[in-house]
Design a protein around this motif. Structure first.
Motif, short mmCIF file in Angstrom:
data_model
loop_
_atom_site.label_atom_id
_atom_site.label_comp_id
_atom_site.label_asym_id
_atom_site.label_seq_id
_atom_site.Cartn_x
_atom_site.Cartn_y
_atom_site.Cartn_z
N SER A 33 52.42 26.32 119.30
CA SER A 33 53.59 26.48 118.48
C SER A 33 52.39 26.48 116.68
O SER A 33 52.16 25.72 116.99
CB SER A 33 55.08 25.93 118.38
OG SER A 33 54.56 24.80 118.18
N PRO A 60 56.17 19.28 127.98
CA PRO A 60 57.53 19.83 127.47
C PRO A 60 58.06 19.55 126.08
O PRO A 60 58.84 20.75 125.41
CB PRO A 60 58.02 20.56 128.37
CG PRO A 60 57.11 19.79 129.70
CD PRO A 60 56.08 19.21 128.85
N ARG A 61 58.45 18.40 126.06
CA ARG A 61 59.86 17.84 125.46
C ARG A 61 58.83 17.97 123.66
O ARG A 61 59.86 18.38 122.81
CB ARG A 61 59.48 16.44 125.12
CG ARG A 61 58.68 15.70 125.23
CD ARG A 61 59.18 14.34 125.70
NE ARG A 61 57.54 13.95 126.37
CZ ARG A 61 57.84 12.94 127.27
NH1 ARG A 61 58.95 12.27 128.11
NH2 ARG A 61 57.03 13.15 128.03
N SER A 64 59.30 22.29 122.63
CA SER A 64 60.81 22.64 122.62
C SER A 64 61.12 22.14 121.66
O SER A 64 62.25 22.31 120.42
CB SER A 64 61.82 22.10 123.68
OG SER A 64 61.76 21.08 124.02
N SER A 66 62.05 21.84 117.21
CA SER A 66 61.79 22.66 116.57
C SER A 66 61.46 22.58 115.01
O SER A 66 61.97 23.62 114.06
CB SER A 66 64.03 23.53 116.83
OG SER A 66 64.41 22.36 116.90
#
Length: 188
Positions: A33, A60-61, A64, A66
């Motif tokens: 990202s 993964p944390r 995710s 934002s």
């Protein structure tokens, strides 16, 4: 002889667990990202940008997250997890007989360093959650300027090479620096 074989086996198993859990699975990594790329740019320590992105993108944390607060929390949680694994490895080695005094000293210093690192990271995690970013930044900075450097300095001064501990130290430096720089941006 049997003790030596068992010691070597335990050391290899511990090493394999730490390394395999620290190395990202390249095939399963999604594109990074812009937030991950953003937090990997311009670090205080000379951290390889691509490696930073790869490691954070394997969590993964972190993927995710934002916003800056959630990614700071996720990076701190990931750093805690990796530190526990490296400390586990150090503690396993401490229980094995036959270490040289220099190696024993390094293991003692590294265990103490990781214990302090974990305390600082837990404090940072708590304070970020309560938006006390200044305290969080202090704890994260101490994690790499004091704690992990204690382990690195012991290895260097006693000329003890251990690839797993060295890899753990580098990961801890990366997590601490990236988390610190991220939290520091939340202060201003």
């Amino acid at each position: 002889m049997a003790c030596l074989v068992v010691s070597i086996g335990i050391t290899f198993l511990a090493w394999a667990i730490v390394i395999s859990s620290s190395v990202p699975k390249v095939a399963s990594i999604a594109p990074a990202s812009s937030l991950i790329k953003d937090v990997c740019v311009g670090r205080e320590l000379p951290i390889d940008f691509n490696l930073c992105v790869e490691i954070l993108n394997s969590e993964p944390r972190v993927v995710s997250a934002s916003d800056l607060t959630s990614i700071a929390i996720a990076i701190t949680e990931a750093g805690l997890s990796k530190a526990k694994k490296t400390q586990w490895y150090v503690r396993k080695l401490q229980k094995q007989p036959g270490r040289t005094p220099d190696y024993g000293y390094v293991l003692q210093q590294c265990n103490a360093a990781y214990e302090l690192y974990l305390v600082h990271f837990r404090n940072a995690l708590d304070t970020v959650k309560y938006e006390d970013y200044l305290s969080a930044a202090y704890n994260l900075k101490a994690g790499y300027t004091d704690d992990i450097n204690q382990c690195r300095n012991a290895q260097s001064s006693r000329k003890v090479k251990d690839a797993v501990i060295s890899k753990g130290n580098e990961l801890m430096l990366m997590f601490a620096d990236v988390a610190f720089q991220t939290v520091d941006r939340l202060i201003t």
